[in-house]
Scaffold this motif. Structure first.
Motif, mmCIF file in Angstrom:
data_model
loop_
_atom_site.group_PDB
_atom_site.id
_atom_site.type_symbol
_atom_site.label_atom_id
_atom_site.label_comp_id
_atom_site.label_asym_id
_atom_site.label_seq_id
_atom_site.Cartn_x
_atom_site.Cartn_y
_atom_site.Cartn_z
ATOM 1 N N PHE A 64 -5.337 10.711 -13.056
ATOM 2 C CA PHE A 64 -4.511 10.222 -14.150
ATOM 3 C C PHE A 64 -4.173 8.747 -13.936
ATOM 4 N N ASP A 65 -3.772 8.092 -15.014
ATOM 5 C CA ASP A 65 -3.473 6.655 -14.958
ATOM 6 C C ASP A 65 -2.379 6.359 -13.933
ATOM 7 N N PRO A 66 -2.485 5.217 -13.243
ATOM 8 C CA PRO A 66 -1.455 4.867 -12.259
ATOM 9 C C PRO A 66 -0.150 4.460 -12.928
ATOM 10 N N ILE A 67 0.910 4.548 -12.156
ATOM 11 C CA ILE A 67 2.206 4.062 -12.601
ATOM 12 C C ILE A 67 2.690 3.011 -11.596
ATOM 13 N N ALA A 68 3.567 2.126 -12.033
ATOM 14 C CA ALA A 68 4.202 1.159 -11.145
ATOM 15 C C ALA A 68 5.606 1.640 -10.840
ATOM 16 N N VAL A 69 5.946 1.697 -9.570
ATOM 17 C CA VAL A 69 7.301 2.043 -9.150
ATOM 18 C C VAL A 69 7.963 0.763 -8.661
ATOM 19 N N LEU A 70 9.057 0.384 -9.290
ATOM 20 C CA LEU A 70 9.702 -0.900 -9.045
ATOM 21 C C LEU A 70 10.909 -0.694 -8.122
ATOM 22 N N CYS A 71 10.915 -1.394 -7.040
ATOM 23 C CA CYS A 71 12.035 -1.341 -6.094
ATOM 24 C C CYS A 71 12.566 -2.758 -5.900
ATOM 25 N N GLY A 72 13.608 -3.125 -6.615
ATOM 26 C CA GLY A 72 14.230 -4.427 -6.407
ATOM 27 C C GLY A 72 13.600 -5.551 -7.177
ATOM 28 N N THR A 73 12.798 -5.278 -8.203
ATOM 29 C CA THR A 73 12.216 -6.371 -8.993
ATOM 30 C C THR A 73 13.204 -6.853 -10.040
ATOM 31 N N SER A 74 12.973 -8.070 -10.484
ATOM 32 C CA SER A 74 13.777 -8.637 -11.557
ATOM 33 C C SER A 74 13.391 -7.985 -12.876
ATOM 34 N N PRO A 75 14.319 -7.868 -13.835
ATOM 35 C CA PRO A 75 13.963 -7.306 -15.134
ATOM 36 C C PRO A 75 12.905 -8.110 -15.856
ATOM 37 N N ASP A 76 12.719 -9.384 -15.437
ATOM 38 C CA ASP A 76 11.727 -10.213 -16.117
ATOM 39 C C ASP A 76 10.349 -10.135 -15.467
ATOM 40 N N ASP A 77 10.234 -9.444 -14.318
ATOM 41 C CA ASP A 77 8.942 -9.387 -13.630
ATOM 42 C C ASP A 77 7.924 -8.631 -14.476
ATOM 43 N N VAL A 78 6.706 -9.129 -14.477
ATOM 44 C CA VAL A 78 5.581 -8.449 -15.111
ATOM 45 C C VAL A 78 4.558 -8.146 -14.024
ATOM 46 N N LEU A 79 4.145 -6.898 -13.947
ATOM 47 C CA LEU A 79 3.200 -6.481 -12.922
ATOM 48 C C LEU A 79 1.835 -6.257 -13.555
ATOM 49 N N VAL A 80 0.796 -6.781 -12.917
ATOM 50 C CA VAL A 80 -0.577 -6.628 -13.396
ATOM 51 C C VAL A 80 -1.392 -5.999 -12.279
#
Length: 874
Positions: free
Chosen positions: A785-801
């Motif tokens: 299944f498609d991957p997910i990003a788990v965010l620990c301590g990122t800024s609300p403005d961060d964009v993950l690619v």
């Protein structure tokens, strides 16, 4: 002829056991007749099954297969009383090692047979007993056999007792012209003069206190002997079942097609369409067993095993007619709509007893036994009128839609539109429960050509009508998704009316710059509506799409979900390949997964590794396509067909996950199953009914989520169904590799909602990480299944690619709600891809056209600005 048999069931019992089945075409077997001297002394028992006799002898089992053909000129009376013309057969004998194996009848049944043979009373045999099962002991060393009936099919199990060896089993085969194992599929192929019998794999398992535990294995053939290779026993593995449950032709020497399909709670299939065959199969006592001329409507009911007709009848007059839709009420009465050119179409308790000119729509109600019409009526005006779909509302009132060219088509006072608008108008009509009066009836259309093909009802009996329109002034409503015709030959439309048809709740166009058609619709409990059809438009609207662009060729299939107010699309997508793809029907499961069926000429149609058939067979092939409830992922795609033209007109999802289909085929090698009602193509075009065992996919994943808190990554996922699911594996992306970090035992086989939880320590100084869920079957097959990003301590403005560099497919996660779309540009500013951006905690897939390697830029945009992220294509 290509013939596909149900799995020869091989059962592992105690230490190890093997079960086999051989099924034949025709009626239902329910008894084993003992030999009290009426047959050869070597015979112990006989079971008759349609075009096959199963003789159980002291040293094996003999299958006496035969086929017959009648002269088309024979009357039904002569066919019933005379021997068939061209009777021919083939005998296959499976011999076991012990010629003295003792067969005993068990489960004595009521009744008996009497045989009065010749004039010599000493040869007469009376009170011959009947049994439900037969057991034979020590057919091989340490191996017993059990014969029984299952769903009208004669089966047998080979039972290997504890400490016995599977190697002892070597079935000697006599009478086979060829004996081999298909290297591509592992199927056992038995060549006969009547065609090749194909046994699709093995059913090997061991019963335990926890249920059936599967064991891998395969056929092996040496000369004229069949044996088995079996893997080591794994106590965690459950049952493996061959997916094709039954598949049967329905027809005879002329032309027929099944246009619709429905089922009852017992899994019995009802189908309707048209037939030109005077010898179309009917059943004794049915309403009309004689062909009336031209094309007749047929109404046919199959038993749940697909092995026999429960009832089958003609309905028609001396000219042409066709059944287009079929539905049941709570008492099992059958409602059919369609059209007729016959001035003598049978009418009973009718709203309208007289033909009105040209083609008239017709609506009929057949009683639950198929023996009589409760009502039957014309519905139309002086021009041509076609009924395309019927549903049941209120107190068994038939709600019918279609289209009419008649300015005097019957309407009712207070209906939304009582005036014909020009050309063809769609219509919506509700008949009272007795069929002899109208509750409401309305036109729906503009000055061009407007045609309705389906109607669905919500819990309040509000009707939703879909079809196509060429009218630029087709009625739309304020706030609807699209109030303007889009310029092609015709647009699809979706219109919701009040439950009295007194007005429009909403009405919208749906289309692009070419021709667009909506054939079918399915309704969610929330009021969202999913539609299926086809488009020639290169700019058909796409939202959260599985496929954003036209796939090539002429037509692509389309699936779209409109929200409950009709104001916006939740998703909308193309699907298809480089040929012609058209979806005729769509159904939904409990969580909104869409199952579309139709036909395709595309050799590159999107098929999956779990498909029943991954290869295009020639001409038009039927297809099954499964779109997950997000609209942007497909987890199942398969062909269904033979070497000529095949089309699936209707698909149904059954409660256990099986998938039932009906349509027509010109292919003599259309896949059928030994044991189905009719496995021989009858000439010209045949109707067919096919049932695929389900669920079609190993797992229906509802969601997979990950959250980070208190130095812990917590995962939560849910499934709506599972089939032979061994375990779930959580994998993490590390150093450009996916690494397993956890394994969770799966539910096995389930049609219930299941939830899973797992927690991992969160690595320090890791602001974000990518995880994916992998499902593994008991036979080692994996679904990723498609991957997910788990965010620990990122800024609300961060964009993950992810990944970066990429091969042209990116996953993008934006925690911010400021970004709505993403573009991929090269250094010269040329666009290579575009997609809406999901704001859920899951990736949005951006499909590109595989640009050359080099430096590119992802530009995220929204109402409050944009941001640019450098990426690389490798």
């Amino acid at each position: 002829m290509k013939q596909i048999g149900n799995s020869r069931k091989w059962l592992l019992w105690a230490a190890l056991g093997i079960a086999a089945s051989l099924e034949a075409a025709g009626g239902v077997s329910s008894r084993f007749i003992a030999n009290k001297g009426q047959w050869d002394p070597s015979v112990r028992f006989l079971a008759r099954k349609g075009n096959m006799n199963v003789w159980i002898t002291g040293d094996g089992v003999t299958y006496d297969l035969y086929a017959s053909s009648y002269s088309a000129a024979m009357t039904p009376l002569r066919r019933a009383s005379e021997a068939p013309a061209g009777l021919h057969g083939h005998v296959i004998r499976f011999k076991w090692a012990n010629p003295a194996a003792r067969a005993e009848g068990i489960d004595r049944l009521p009744g008996c047979y009497n045989y009065f043979i010749g004039n010599d009373p000493t040869r007469w045999r009376t009170s011959v007993p009947l049994f439900g099962e037969v057991k034979a002991k020590d057919v091989f060393e340490g191996v017993d056999a059990r014969f029984y009936d299952e769903d009208g099919m004669v089966r047998y199990d080979l039972i290997v007792r504890p400490h016995a060896s599977v190697e002892a089993i070597e079935l000697e085969v006599e009478g086979a012209e060829r004996l081999s194992v298909d290297p591509a599929t592992g199927d056992l192929l038995i060549g006969t003069s009547l065609g090749t019998i194909r046994h699709r794999g093995l059913h090997i398992y061991q019963p335990t206190e926890q249920g059936e535990q599967a064991v891998a294995g395969r056929f092996k053939v040496k000369g004229n002997r069949i044996g088995f290779e079996v893997a080591a026993y794994d106590p965690d593995r459950p049952l493996i079942i061959d997916p094709l449950v039954y598949s049967t032709f329905i027809g005879h020497s002329a032309d027929e097609a099944a246009k619709d399909l429905t089922t009852n709670a017992a899994g019995e299939a009802y189908t309707t369409g048209y037939t030109a065959s005077a010898n179309y199969p009917t059943t004794a006592g049915a309403y009309d067993v004689s062909h009336n001329g031209g094309l007749d409507i047929f109404v046919t009911k199959l038993n749940s095993a697909g092995s026999a007709l429960v009832f089958s009848t003609f309905v028609g007059g001396t000219a042409d007619e066709e059944g287009t839709s079929i539905v049941l009420d709570g008492s099992g009465n059958v409602y059919v709509c369609g059209w007729t050119e016959s001035t003598n179409f049978p009418t009973v308790n009718a709203y309208d007893n007289s033909h009105n000119g040209g083609k008239d729509a017709v609506v009929l109600k057949l009683n639950s036994t198929g023996t009589a019409l409760s009502y039957s009526t014309y519905l139309g005006g002086s021009a041509e009128d076609f009924a395309w779909a019927v549903k049941i509302a209120g107190t068994n009132e038939a709600v019918v839609t279609g289209y009419t060219a008649s300015s005097n088509f019957p309407t009712t006072t207070g209906a939304y539109d009582v005036s014909h608008n020009g050309n063809n108008d769609a219509f919506l009509t509700r008949l009272a429960g007795g069929g002899n009066s109208l509750t409401y009836s309305t036109f729906l259309g503009g000055s061009g050509d407007d045609r309705a093909f389906d109607v669905v009802l919500d819990g309040g009996n509000n009707p939703y009508v879909v079809g196509y329109t060429a009218s630029t002034n087709f009625p739309t409503t304020t706030g609807a998704y699209d109030q303007s015709h889009n310029g092609g030959t015709y647009d699809g439309f979706i219109s919701k009316l009040t439950n009295t048809a007194g007005g429009l709740t909403y009405s919208t166009f749906l289309g692009g710059n070419g021709a667009d058609i909506i054939w079918s619709a399915a309704l969610e409990a929330s009021g969202n509506i999913v539609t299926a059809g086809a488009t020639l438009s290169t700019n058909f609207p796409t939202v959260n799409a599985y496929q954003n662009t036209h796939g090539g060729g002429t037509a692509d299939g389309i699936l779209s979900k409109l929200n409950s107010t009709g104001s916006s699309l939740i998703y909308s997508t193309y699907f298809g390949g480089s040929g012609w793809d058209e979806a005729y029907s769509v159904v939904l499961d409990a969580i909104g997964t869409a199952y579309a069926t139709g036909y395709t000429t595309s050799t590159d149609f999107d098929v999956t590794t779990t498909a029943y058939d991954q290869t295009h067979n020639g001409g038009n092939d039927g297809f099954i396509f499964r779109l997950d409830n997000t609209g942007n992922t497909s987890s199942y795609g398969s062909y269904l067909g033979g070497s000529l033209d095949d089309e699936i007109w209707r698909g149904l999802l059954l409660s256990g996950g099986d998938f039932l289909m009906a349509g027509y085929t010109f292919s003599s090698d259309f896949p059928t199953v030994t044991g189905s009602y009719d496995i021989t193509h009858n000439g010209a075009r045949d109707a067919f009914v096919t049932k695929l065992g389900g669920p079609l996919v190993p797992v229906t994943l509802v969601y997979f989520k990950g959250t980070c808190a208190d130095r812990t990554v917590s995962f939560h996922w849910a499934t709506a169904s599972e089939r032979h699911s061994h375990q779930f594996i959580i994998e993490k992306r590390q150093a450009n590799e996916w690494t397993p970090v956890a394994a969770v035992k799966a539910a096995g086989t389930s049609t219930e909602w299941r939830e899973y939880f797992y927690a991992l320590p969160a690595p320090q100084r890791e602001p974000a990480a990518y995880y994916r869920l992998v499902q593994e079957d008991i036979d080692g097959k994996r679904t990723i299944f498609d991957p997910i990003a788990v965010l620990c301590g990122t800024s609300p403005d961060d964009v993950l690619v992810y990944p970066n560099p990429s091969d042209g497919v990116f996953h993008i996660v934006s925690p911010s709600n400021d970004y709505t779309h993403v573009h991929l540009y090269d250094a010269a500013g040329r666009s290579w891809g575009y997609a809406p951006l999901s704001h859920l905690n899951r990736p949005t897939r951006l499909l590109t056209s595989a640009p050359p390697t080099g430096r590119y830029y992802l530009v995220l945009s929204g109402p409050h600005g944009s941001t640019t992220i450098p990426v690389s294509i490798r």
